[in-house]
Design a protein around this motif. Structure first.
Motif, short mmCIF file in Angstrom:
data_model
loop_
_atom_site.label_atom_id
_atom_site.label_comp_id
_atom_site.label_asym_id
_atom_site.label_seq_id
_atom_site.Cartn_x
_atom_site.Cartn_y
_atom_site.Cartn_z
N VAL A 12 4.74 14.69 -33.83
CA VAL A 12 5.45 14.38 -35.07
C VAL A 12 4.88 13.11 -35.68
O VAL A 12 4.15 12.36 -35.03
CB VAL A 12 6.97 14.23 -34.82
CG1 VAL A 12 7.59 15.55 -34.41
CG2 VAL A 12 7.25 13.15 -33.79
N ALA A 13 5.21 12.86 -36.91
CA ALA A 13 4.65 11.72 -37.64
C ALA A 13 5.35 10.40 -37.32
O ALA A 13 4.78 9.33 -37.51
CB ALA A 13 4.71 11.99 -39.14
N TRP A 14 6.58 10.44 -36.86
CA TRP A 14 7.33 9.21 -36.60
C TRP A 14 7.08 8.76 -35.17
O TRP A 14 6.75 9.53 -34.29
CB TRP A 14 8.82 9.40 -36.86
CG TRP A 14 9.34 10.73 -36.41
CD1 TRP A 14 9.92 11.03 -35.21
CD2 TRP A 14 9.33 11.95 -37.15
NE1 TRP A 14 10.26 12.35 -35.17
CE2 TRP A 14 9.90 12.94 -36.35
CE3 TRP A 14 8.87 12.29 -38.42
CZ2 TRP A 14 10.04 14.26 -36.76
CZ3 TRP A 14 9.01 13.61 -38.83
CH2 TRP A 14 9.60 14.56 -38.00
N ARG A 15 7.23 7.46 -34.95
CA ARG A 15 6.92 6.87 -33.64
C ARG A 15 7.93 7.23 -32.56
O ARG A 15 7.59 7.29 -31.40
CB ARG A 15 6.87 5.36 -33.75
CG ARG A 15 5.66 4.89 -34.48
CD ARG A 15 5.63 3.40 -34.50
NE ARG A 15 5.10 3.03 -35.80
CZ ARG A 15 5.06 1.83 -36.27
NH1 ARG A 15 5.53 0.84 -35.57
NH2 ARG A 15 4.56 1.60 -37.45
N GLY A 16 9.14 7.40 -32.95
CA GLY A 16 10.17 7.70 -31.96
C GLY A 16 11.53 7.81 -32.62
O GLY A 16 11.67 7.76 -33.85
N TYR A 49 1.27 13.55 -41.37
CA TYR A 49 1.74 14.89 -41.02
C TYR A 49 1.33 15.96 -42.03
O TYR A 49 1.32 17.13 -41.72
CB TYR A 49 3.26 14.83 -40.90
CG TYR A 49 3.86 15.66 -39.81
CD1 TYR A 49 3.31 15.72 -38.55
CD2 TYR A 49 5.02 16.38 -40.04
CE1 TYR A 49 3.89 16.48 -37.55
CE2 TYR A 49 5.62 17.14 -39.05
CZ TYR A 49 5.04 17.18 -37.80
OH TYR A 49 5.61 17.92 -36.82
N GLY A 50 1.04 15.52 -43.25
CA GLY A 50 0.58 16.44 -44.29
C GLY A 50 1.54 17.58 -44.56
O GLY A 50 2.75 17.37 -44.69
N PRO A 51 1.03 18.79 -44.62
CA PRO A 51 1.86 19.95 -44.98
C PRO A 51 2.88 20.34 -43.91
O PRO A 51 3.73 21.17 -44.16
CB PRO A 51 0.85 21.07 -45.20
CG PRO A 51 -0.35 20.67 -44.41
CD PRO A 51 -0.37 19.16 -44.42
#
Length: 188
Positions: A12-16, A49-51
């Motif tokens: 995923v794009a978020w760290r946590g 994360y893009g699309p």
């Protein structure tokens, strides 16, 4: 010897969990400075994360961006209507598009199936095909849709608990990662 299989992890794009929670709270807090910080974080997620970015996150960010612009006083009424209008049209189209099958199903029916108020679909229709509505109606539509996203998506990610910290952060992060599939077909 039998190997213990580890569950597959989703990138995923978020760290946590903490970053996810901070962004969700920032988006919904009502303070335009904190909302802008959360929007900046969502933009960073989107670049990573893009699309694959969950539709709910993307739609929430677009609608909150409208509210931040509105509160800034920098846009004229007509510009705000267009800004809110685009965000609302995209929301209805993207959410109902997931439920479309091979045959065309009326938007009102699709909206009913996912509990989007029919008047929001009618507002989308006016924005797309008719005379532009009043700014007050666009603002109300934005608020209703943001509330729908909060209840339908964001609260589910937090286990319907927006305040309490978890005892097991890693387990919760796995739950968030698993629920990111909401961007593709969990609204069906």
């Amino acid at each position: 010897a039998r190997k213990r299989l580890k569950p597959l992890r989703t990138v995923v794009a978020w760290r946590g969990r903490a970053e996810w929670d901070q962004v969700m709270v920032g988006l919904y807090c009502g303070d335009s400075r904190l909302q802008q910080e959360a929007l900046d974080r969502v933009s960073a997620w989107k670049s990573r994360y893009g699309p694959k970015m969950p539709l709910a996150v993307d739609c929430t960010a677009e609608l909150i961006r409208c509210k931040v612009l509105d509160s800034s006083g920098r846009l004229k009424s007509h510009e705000l209507i267009l800004s809110y209008g685009l965000a609302l049209v995209r929301f209805v189209n993207l959410i109902t598009e997931r439920k479309q099958k091979m045959v065309s199903i009326p938007l009102r029916q699709l909206a009913r199936e996912v509990d989007i108020p029919i008047w929001v679909v009618d507002l989308r229709h006016e924005l797309t095909h008719g005379k532009l509505p009043r700014l007050a109606l666009c603002r109300k539509g934005c608020d209703v849709v943001l509330d729908w996203l909060r209840k339908t998506y964001w609260s589910r990610q937090l286990g319907n608990n927006l305040c309490e910290e978890s005892e097991d952060e890693e387990e919760e992060q796995e739950g968030i990662e698993a629920n990111t599939e909401l961007d593709s077909d969990a609204w069906e």
